[in-house]
Design an enzyme around this catalytic site. Structure first.
Site, PDB file in Angstrom:
ATOM      1  N   GLN A  42      50.872  79.142  68.327  1.00 29.71           N
ATOM      2  CA  GLN A  42      50.167  77.935  68.078  1.00 29.71           C
ATOM      3  C   GLN A  42      49.684  77.963  66.460  1.00 29.71           C
ATOM      4  O   GLN A  42      48.770  79.012  66.220  1.00 29.71           O
ATOM      5  CB  GLN A  42      48.755  77.696  68.908  1.00 29.71           C
ATOM      6  CG  GLN A  42      48.032  76.396  68.491  1.00 29.71           C
ATOM      7  CD  GLN A  42      46.488  76.409  69.045  1.00 29.71           C
ATOM      8  OE1 GLN A  42      45.920  77.483  69.198  1.00 29.71           O
ATOM      9  NE2 GLN A  42      45.954  75.235  69.174  1.00 29.71           N
ATOM     10  N   ARG A  56      34.379  86.766  64.710  1.00 28.72           N
ATOM     11  CA  ARG A  56      33.099  87.547  64.877  1.00 28.72           C
ATOM     12  C   ARG A  56      33.236  88.987  65.435  1.00 28.72           C
ATOM     13  O   ARG A  56      32.198  89.711  65.339  1.00 28.72           O
ATOM     14  CB  ARG A  56      32.116  86.738  65.814  1.00 28.72           C
ATOM     15  CG  ARG A  56      31.354  85.476  65.227  1.00 28.72           C
ATOM     16  CD  ARG A  56      30.415  84.708  66.351  1.00 28.72           C
ATOM     17  NE  ARG A  56      31.370  83.814  67.077  1.00 28.72           N
ATOM     18  CZ  ARG A  56      30.900  83.519  68.452  1.00 28.72           C
ATOM     19  NH1 ARG A  56      29.937  83.675  68.571  1.00 28.72           N
ATOM     20  NH2 ARG A  56      31.706  82.523  69.082  1.00 28.72           N
ATOM     21  N   ALA A 100      46.682 146.740  73.596  1.00 27.57           N
ATOM     22  CA  ALA A 100      45.933 145.699  72.823  1.00 27.57           C
ATOM     23  C   ALA A 100      46.353 145.624  71.357  1.00 27.57           C
ATOM     24  O   ALA A 100      46.882 146.749  71.025  1.00 27.57           O
ATOM     25  CB  ALA A 100      44.434 145.892  72.784  1.00 27.57           C
ATOM     26  N   ASN A 125      33.253  87.377  72.223  1.00 23.87           N
ATOM     27  CA  ASN A 125      33.037  86.915  70.999  1.00 23.87           C
ATOM     28  C   ASN A 125      32.971  87.704  69.909  1.00 23.87           C
ATOM     29  O   ASN A 125      33.401  87.777  68.658  1.00 23.87           O
ATOM     30  CB  ASN A 125      32.364  85.608  70.782  1.00 23.87           C
ATOM     31  CG  ASN A 125      32.873  84.645  71.817  1.00 23.87           C
ATOM     32  OD1 ASN A 125      33.970  84.265  71.818  1.00 23.87           O
ATOM     33  ND2 ASN A 125      31.917  84.255  72.562  1.00 23.87           N
ATOM     34  N   ALA A 132      45.303  82.185  73.691  1.00 27.28           N
ATOM     35  CA  ALA A 132      44.818  83.406  72.964  1.00 27.28           C
ATOM     36  C   ALA A 132      45.141  83.538  71.581  1.00 27.28           C
ATOM     37  O   ALA A 132      45.401  84.440  71.014  1.00 27.28           O
ATOM     38  CB  ALA A 132      45.603  84.663  73.544  1.00 27.28           C
ATOM     39  N   ARG A 149      47.055 121.037  77.356  1.00 26.85           N
ATOM     40  CA  ARG A 149      47.750 119.804  76.983  1.00 26.85           C
ATOM     41  C   ARG A 149      48.863 119.499  77.877  1.00 26.85           C
ATOM     42  O   ARG A 149      49.119 120.218  79.019  1.00 26.85           O
ATOM     43  CB  ARG A 149      48.302 120.183  75.509  1.00 26.85           C
ATOM     44  CG  ARG A 149      47.072 120.387  74.602  1.00 26.85           C
ATOM     45  CD  ARG A 149      47.530 120.854  73.181  1.00 26.85           C
ATOM     46  NE  ARG A 149      48.578 120.235  72.753  1.00 26.85           N
ATOM     47  CZ  ARG A 149      49.353 120.738  71.796  1.00 26.85           C
ATOM     48  NH1 ARG A 149      49.160 122.164  71.315  1.00 26.85           N
ATOM     49  NH2 ARG A 149      50.522 120.263  71.107  1.00 26.85           N
TER      50      ARG A 149
HETATM   51  C1  UD1 Z   1      35.431  76.204  75.124  1.00 24.35           C
HETATM   52  C2  UD1 Z   1      35.182  74.859  75.824  1.00 24.35           C
HETATM   53  C3  UD1 Z   1      33.817  74.874  76.218  1.00 24.35           C
HETATM   54  C4  UD1 Z   1      33.350  75.960  77.203  1.00 24.35           C
HETATM   55  C5  UD1 Z   1      33.816  77.325  76.475  1.00 24.35           C
HETATM   56  C6  UD1 Z   1      33.684  78.454  77.274  1.00 24.35           C
HETATM   57  C7  UD1 Z   1      36.945  73.375  74.740  1.00 24.35           C
HETATM   58  C8  UD1 Z   1      36.831  72.102  73.967  1.00 24.35           C
HETATM   59  N1  UD1 Z   1      35.683  73.857  75.016  1.00 24.35           N
HETATM   60  O1  UD1 Z   1      34.537  75.967  74.026  1.00 24.35           O
HETATM   61  O2  UD1 Z   1      33.616  73.735  77.148  1.00 24.35           O
HETATM   62  O3  UD1 Z   1      32.294  76.047  77.561  1.00 24.35           O
HETATM   63  O4  UD1 Z   1      35.214  77.291  75.663  1.00 24.35           O
HETATM   64  O5  UD1 Z   1      33.607  79.775  76.486  1.00 24.35           O
HETATM   65  O6  UD1 Z   1      37.773  73.609  75.483  1.00 24.35           O
HETATM   66  N2  UD1 Z   1      41.943  78.896  71.360  1.00 24.35           N
HETATM   67  C9  UD1 Z   1      43.092  78.591  71.289  1.00 24.35           C
HETATM   68  N3  UD1 Z   1      43.742  77.540  70.299  1.00 24.35           N
HETATM   69  C10 UD1 Z   1      42.802  76.647  69.748  1.00 24.35           C
HETATM   70  C11 UD1 Z   1      41.308  76.825  70.231  1.00 24.35           C
HETATM   71  C12 UD1 Z   1      40.926  77.764  71.053  1.00 24.35           C
HETATM   72  O7  UD1 Z   1      44.079  79.287  71.580  1.00 24.35           O
HETATM   73  O8  UD1 Z   1      43.309  76.042  68.845  1.00 24.35           O
HETATM   74  C13 UD1 Z   1      41.395  79.737  72.558  1.00 24.35           C
HETATM   75  C14 UD1 Z   1      40.392  80.779  71.938  1.00 24.35           C
HETATM   76  O9  UD1 Z   1      41.254  81.822  71.632  1.00 24.35           O
HETATM   77  C15 UD1 Z   1      39.656  81.131  73.089  1.00 24.35           C
HETATM   78  C16 UD1 Z   1      39.684  79.831  73.850  1.00 24.35           C
HETATM   79  O10 UD1 Z   1      40.801  79.208  73.424  1.00 24.35           O
HETATM   80  O11 UD1 Z   1      40.273  82.279  73.694  1.00 24.35           O
HETATM   81  C17 UD1 Z   1      38.361  79.059  73.766  1.00 24.35           C
HETATM   82  O12 UD1 Z   1      38.280  78.828  72.450  1.00 24.35           O
HETATM   83  P1  UD1 Z   1      36.946  78.621  71.938  1.00 24.35           P
HETATM   84  O13 UD1 Z   1      37.092  78.303  70.472  1.00 24.35           O
HETATM   85  O14 UD1 Z   1      35.970  80.023  71.988  1.00 24.35           O
HETATM   86  O15 UD1 Z   1      36.250  77.544  72.594  1.00 24.35           O
HETATM   87  P2  UD1 Z   1      34.692  77.275  72.680  1.00 24.35           P
HETATM   88  O16 UD1 Z   1      34.304  76.393  71.352  1.00 24.35           O
HETATM   89  O17 UD1 Z   1      33.915  78.231  72.979  1.00 24.35           O
HETATM   90 CA    CA Z   2      34.208  81.146  73.042  1.00 25.61          CA
END
Ligand code: UD1
Ligand code: CA
Length: 470
Positions: A86, A16, A436, A239, A10, A346
């Site tokens: 992170q 977006r 009244a 997203n 998360a 309320r």
């Molecule tokens: C990722 C997957 C992809 C899959 C897709 C599904 C990888 C490399 N790719 O891609 O195969 O089809 O999800 O939606 O895993 N996040 C972090 N820290 C980071 C990066 C991401 O916490 O450094 C979290 C994001 O907040 C999100 C999730 O991980 O909740 C997925 O990250 P996102 O960047 O959306 O991954 P995709 O590129 O969509």
């Molecule tokens: Ca995603």
């Protein structure tokens, strides 16, 4: 069963969404996305949860604390939840790596979830855990007509999974693969610990991809199993606001369906919103555009008119809530009561059997005894009304002196004439009548008449002034 370590990713910013709020705190059915995930995850036996946060970590942590408090209250159970940071988003593999030092060393199972994928079903997660508990790397995958944007599942000629390739790294042939990675996966913790340090960021996005563990598992001939969710919406991520709105409608449609199956009539299931929990008896009718929040209990035969907003209320059998009523509970409404149209109840309002609150009446911390009525244009705050009281139109309890709130106590069978002001603290004895237009500042004894207004003066044959001629 051995311990389950659930890692919820998360940290993403959610660019977006174009919002100040971290993405996982945006709400679906009134509840933050991450809380939906926590709900599903905490329902798993022996779960321990680690949330990997980044953007808006403090806010996310606050929400986790709320969740833990509510879980404790609701189920008397607690689920250990840690929130770790992170600092830089270097990829999903890097994110999971941050959670590793805090995990138990014993031979448990790890389950990776996304904080922005809110509708996963606990049963789907249980199937994944059962598979991973056999030592497998278990992936949740789906086949999409339009797989663009997702990581594709690579299989060999024997149909065995051999890896995942991200959209940006895929060849033209690979882009044609329709089976995609939902991102949700489970595996033995010991394996995860062994694979993560082997990841590199030598790819199109310069990120540490969690998905690269799949090829490592395949090389080691570790069994890889793919499972599928019951519905596509279960694995849909949020997203942008349009995806969030779409999932909201899906979620609401499902709730509407469940209620109808239980015997509730909805004038239009597409115009029904529940941002909490409804328990309903038989033959309840709910008209269009109602919004429910918190815990709402509806007895048999309750009828709710259009455009009502109802939060935290218990509504008894046969009660009728007319159009445009706003209920901001905790509010208790007993059987046979009528409320509205355009009433506002309320917190702390209690309406005993067959009471009636009509249009443009506001109540707060007020109890109506059986059969008591305030039919039009009133404010009743910090008040107790006995049985069969009639409150005339325009009656106001003056319960606030600018500093403190005071109580008004009205006995059984009192008749309050229209447009009266009851200046609290004040007691109106049983059976009393108030003329009244009175401003009542002193207690009224039982069975008496009080009139407190300027006496009427009449001048016979009165001539109106005429305009001067110039
Ligand atoms: C990722 C997957 C992809 C899959 C897709 C599904 C990888 C490399 N790719 O891609 O195969 O089809 O999800 O939606 O895993 N996040 C972090 N820290 C980071 C990066 C991401 O916490 O450094 C979290 C994001 O907040 C999100 C999730 O991980 O909740 C997925 O990250 P996102 O960047 O959306 O991954 P995709 O590129 O969509
Ligand atoms: Ca995603």
């Amino acid at each position: 069963m051995s311990a389950i370590d659930i890692i919820i990713l998360a940290a993403g910013k959610g660019t977006r969404m174009r919002s100040e709020l971290p993405k996982v705190l945006h709400r679906l059915a009134g509840k933050p996305l991450i809380t939906h995930v926590l709900d599903a995850a905490s329902a798993l036996a022996d779960a321990r949860i680690t949330v990997v946060a980044g953007h808006g970590m403090d806010l996310v942590q606050g929400e986790i604390e709320n969740f833990q408090g509510e879980l404790q209250q609701r189920t008397k159970n607690s689920c250990p939840i840690k929130c770790i940071e992170q600092q830089e988003q270097l990829g999903t593999g890097h994110a999971v790596q941050q959670a590793i030092p805090g995990l138990d060393n014993s031979a448990g199972t790890a389950l990776v979830l996304y904080g922005d994928v809110p509708l996963l079903d606990t049963r789907t997660l249980e199937r994944m855990l059962a598979s991973a508990a056999q030592g497998k790397l278990t992936l949740l995958t789906v086949v999409l007509r339009d797989p663009s944007g997702y990581g594709r599942i690579l299989r060999d000629s024997a149909d065995q999974v051999i890896g995942i390739v991200e959209q940006k790294d895929a060849s033209v042939d690979q882009l044609a693969i329709a089976e995609i990675n939902t991102g949700i996966m489970a595996m033995p913790v010991t394996r995860l610990k062994e694979w993560l340090p082997q990841l590199s960021n030598d790819n199109a996005q310069g990120e540490y991809y969690l998905t690269d563990i799949v090829a490592l598992a395949a090389q080691q001939k570790i069994a890889i199993e793919t499972l599928h969710p019951e519905s596509l919406e279960e694995v849909e991520g949020v997203n942008n606001r349009s995806q969030l709105a779409r999932l909201e409608r899906y979620y609401q449609a499902r709730q509407a369906e469940t209620l109808m199956e239980a015997g509730v009539a909805l004038a239009d299931p597409a115009r029904f919103d529940c941002r909490g929990r409804i328990t309903a008896g038989r033959d309840v009718f709910i008209d269009i555009n109602c919004v429910f929040a918190g815990k709402v209990t509806l007895g048999d035969g309750v009828s709710i008119g259009p455009n009502c907003s109802i939060a935290n209320a218990t509504i008894g059998d046969g009660a009728i809530i007319k159009a445009n009523t706003v209920i901001e509970g905790p509010v208790t409404i007993e059987a046979g009561v009528q409320v509205g149209p355009f009433a506002r109840l309320r917190e702390g309002t209690v309406l005993r059997k067959h009471a009636k609150v009509g249009n443009f009446v506001e109540t707060k911390k007020t109890e109506f005894g059986e059969g008591s009525k305030a039919s039009h244009l009133s404010y009743l705050g910090d008040t107790r009304l006995g049985k069969d009281v009639n409150v005339g139109a325009g009656t106001i309890t003056c319960n606030y002196d600018g500093v403190n709130k005071h109580r008004t106590d009205i006995g059984d069978n009192v008749f309050v004439g229209s447009n009266s002001s009851l200046v609290a603290p004040v007691t109106i004895g049983e059976g009393a009548t108030i003329g009244a237009g009175s401003t009542i500042t002193r207690d009224v004894p039982p069975n008496s008449l009080s009139v407190a207004r300027g006496k009427q003066k009449t001048i016979e044959g009165w001539q109106r002034p005429e305009k001067k001629r110039t």
